[in-house]
Design an enzyme around this catalytic site. Structure first.
Site, PDB file in Angstrom:
ATOM      1  N   HIS A  68       0.864  -1.182   0.000  1.00 46.18           N
ATOM      2  CA  HIS A  68       0.000   0.000   0.000  1.00 46.18           C
ATOM      3  C   HIS A  68       0.899   1.230   0.000  1.00 46.18           C
ATOM      4  O   HIS A  68       1.658   1.453   0.940  1.00 46.18           O
ATOM      5  CB  HIS A  68      -0.920   0.009   1.219  1.00 46.18           C
ATOM      6  CG  HIS A  68      -1.860   1.180   1.240  1.00 46.18           C
ATOM      7  ND1 HIS A  68      -3.141   1.108   0.739  1.00 46.18           N
ATOM      8  CD2 HIS A  68      -1.700   2.457   1.689  1.00 46.18           C
ATOM      9  CE1 HIS A  68      -3.732   2.282   0.874  1.00 46.18           C
ATOM     10  NE2 HIS A  68      -2.880   3.125   1.448  1.00 46.18           N
ATOM     11  N   CYS A  69       0.798   2.030  -1.048  1.00 44.17           N
ATOM     12  CA  CYS A  69       1.663   3.197  -1.192  1.00 44.17           C
ATOM     13  C   CYS A  69       0.937   4.437  -0.663  1.00 44.17           C
ATOM     14  O   CYS A  69      -0.130   4.799  -1.171  1.00 44.17           O
ATOM     15  CB  CYS A  69       2.056   3.394  -2.657  1.00 44.17           C
ATOM     16  SG  CYS A  69       3.141   4.814  -2.923  1.00 44.17           S
ATOM     17  N   VAL A  70       1.536   5.084   0.332  1.00 43.19           N
ATOM     18  CA  VAL A  70       0.918   6.280   0.901  1.00 43.19           C
ATOM     19  C   VAL A  70       1.019   7.460  -0.060  1.00 43.19           C
ATOM     20  O   VAL A  70       0.221   8.409   0.041  1.00 43.19           O
ATOM     21  CB  VAL A  70       1.566   6.638   2.253  1.00 43.19           C
ATOM     22  CG1 VAL A  70       1.311   5.556   3.276  1.00 43.19           C
ATOM     23  CG2 VAL A  70       3.064   6.888   2.099  1.00 43.19           C
ATOM     24  N   ASN A 127      -1.943   6.959  -2.115  1.00 47.96           N
ATOM     25  CA  ASN A 127      -3.100   6.649  -1.277  1.00 47.96           C
ATOM     26  C   ASN A 127      -3.895   5.482  -1.855  1.00 47.96           C
ATOM     27  O   ASN A 127      -5.123   5.505  -1.893  1.00 47.96           O
ATOM     28  CB  ASN A 127      -4.000   7.881  -1.121  1.00 47.96           C
ATOM     29  CG  ASN A 127      -5.022   7.714   0.000  1.00 47.96           C
ATOM     30  OD1 ASN A 127      -4.758   7.066   1.004  1.00 47.96           O
ATOM     31  ND2 ASN A 127      -6.206   8.278  -0.179  1.00 47.96           N
ATOM     32  N   SER A 128      -3.186   4.474  -2.314  1.00 44.14           N
ATOM     33  CA  SER A 128      -3.834   3.305  -2.903  1.00 44.14           C
ATOM     34  C   SER A 128      -2.863   2.135  -2.865  1.00 44.14           C
ATOM     35  O   SER A 128      -1.665   2.315  -2.604  1.00 44.14           O
ATOM     36  CB  SER A 128      -4.254   3.597  -4.346  1.00 44.14           C
ATOM     37  OG  SER A 128      -4.826   2.458  -4.949  1.00 44.14           O
TER      38      SER A 128
END
Length: 408
Positions: free
Chosen positions: A261-263, A266-267
């Site tokens: 999950h890549c901040v 945001n997905s």
């Protein structure tokens, strides 16, 4: 609702003009702070929720709530950069503390398992503000050609296009409607091939390994299905997952070939958007390095970009040069961080391992550390450099095989 009215978190109709009314908890908190008394448990959370609920802007069909995490980058980033341009020591302090604050906020939200738009807002606003400073402070000096500005603009547009594609569906598995639970009757008494990559089927013995092992709340399903059939079962989504799929705690969904999950977007990064994610990182690196080079060639004439980054005597001779030099160092720090992320991603692709699988292999001590620990080779999907990259480039090119949840 008129443009200044809204329905608050208690379900009551409210007005923007009354945003400072009914603040007993805030008043009590201020009184306790002034008298050096401790706050009751949960008081700060209730005050923060109330403020976040009342932070709205007028809109046609009612006041729209503003996400609080969007505000700090828009306000603080220009202030910090302008203050850092006042003096060399101020710039050193601010540019050193900014990454520390961002990492602290990341670990805070990651520990609480919260989704936030702070990092996406910071990334997009940083791009826009750096481009604005480049056009306003660097281009008017006359050392940047028109074609170079066009090339930098095209790189920025391509990066935003790839980022927009990476923000789309990463490969979410469908959730059953309502509380309907899948029935496992009728499944053949043999291992079912559920790999969305098409390279491997997961047999009963292999699926018991930790490559698709789960954190607390997830288990391997063995009940309610014929003997010998062992599949990856998610108790949250109530479905049987194909191989290499995983459940994201922040999104609350299962994703095909979940990487992480890549901040910053945001997905999740999964089977459907992993290529776009790598493309966005690559365009960002090229555009950022190109912009840094053009700026240093302008404000530090006669020096190579690497030398000028550490030794540029005239950088603080005027405020315009100081601001440009401060923005260059800010871009360099961000570019170094993104470059490390891109390097890890490229190494993982070369060994055909996802970030999630590497983390689980470390936890269960089932992988090999290679290249000084930069990559964890699980050995399960590694088929050589060329085949691994061929598999990555073919992600999403063909429809996935029928998985167990389709059969049910």
């Amino acid at each position: 609702l008129c443009c200044c009215e809204y329905v608050d978190r208690r379900g009551q109709r409210n007005h923007l003009a009354a945003c400072c009314c009914d603040c007993e908890e805030l008043d009590d908190g201020c009184d306790r702070w002034l008298t050096c008394k401790s706050l009751p448990p949960g008081a700060l959370e209730r005050i923060a929720d109330t403020i976040a609920d009342r932070l709205r802007v007028p809109w046609f069909s009612g006041a729209v709530k503003i996400n609080v995490s969007l505000v700090p980058p828009l306000v603080l980033l220009p202030v910090f950069l302008h203050v850092a341009a006042l003096h060399f020591l101020l710039g050193l302090i601010i540019l050193t503390s900014l990454p520390v604050v961002v990492l602290w906020y990341y670990y805070l939200t990651h520990r609480r398992k919260e989704r936030t738009l702070f990092f996406l807002s910071l990334g997009l606003f940083s791009l826009g503000y750096m481009y604005y400073v480049f056009l306003r402070e660097v281009v008017p000096r006359g050392h940047v050609e028109y074609s170079q500005v066009v090339a930098l603009t095209c790189g920025l547009i391509l990066m935003l296009a790839a980022l927009s594609r990476a923000k789309k569906d990463p490969g979410y598995l469908p959730i059953l409607a309502g509380n309907e639970k899948p029935s496992h009757q009728g499944l053949p008494n043999k291992s079912v091939r559920g790999s969305s990559s098409g390279l491997h089927g997961i047999s009963g013995a292999a699926s018991s390994r930790a490559v698709n092992g789960e954190a607390k709340g997830y288990c391997r399903m063995s009940a309610e299905q014929p003997e010998g059939v062992k599949k990856d079962w998610c108790t949250k989504c109530q479905l049987v997952r194909p191989a290499r799929a995983g459940h994201c705690r922040l999104c609350g969904r299962c994703v095909r070939r979940l990487d992480h999950h890549c901040v910053w977007i945001n997905s999740c990064v999964g089977e459907h958007n992993h290529q776009a994610f790598i493309l966005a990182l690559s365009f960002f690196m090229l555009t950022s390095v190109y912009g840094i080079t053009l700026t240093l060639h302008t404000i530090c004439r006669g020096r190579t970009p690497f030398v000028a980054l550490f030794y540029c005597p005239g950088a603080y001779s005027d405020y315009s040069s100081a601001l440009s030099f401060t923005c260059v160092w800010y871009c360099a720090i961000v570019t170094a961080g993104m470059g490390y992320i891109l390097l890890i991603q490229l190494l993982n692709i070369s060994y055909n391992v996802t970030e999630r699988e590497a983390r689980l292999a470390l936890r269960d001590n089932t992988g090999r550390r290679l290249l000084g620990g930069l990559v964890i080779d699980t050995g399960q999907y590694n088929r050589g450099l060329l085949l691994n990259w061929g598999h990555f480039l073919s992600l999403g090119a063909s429809p996935p095989q029928r998985s167990a949840e389709d059969i049910v």
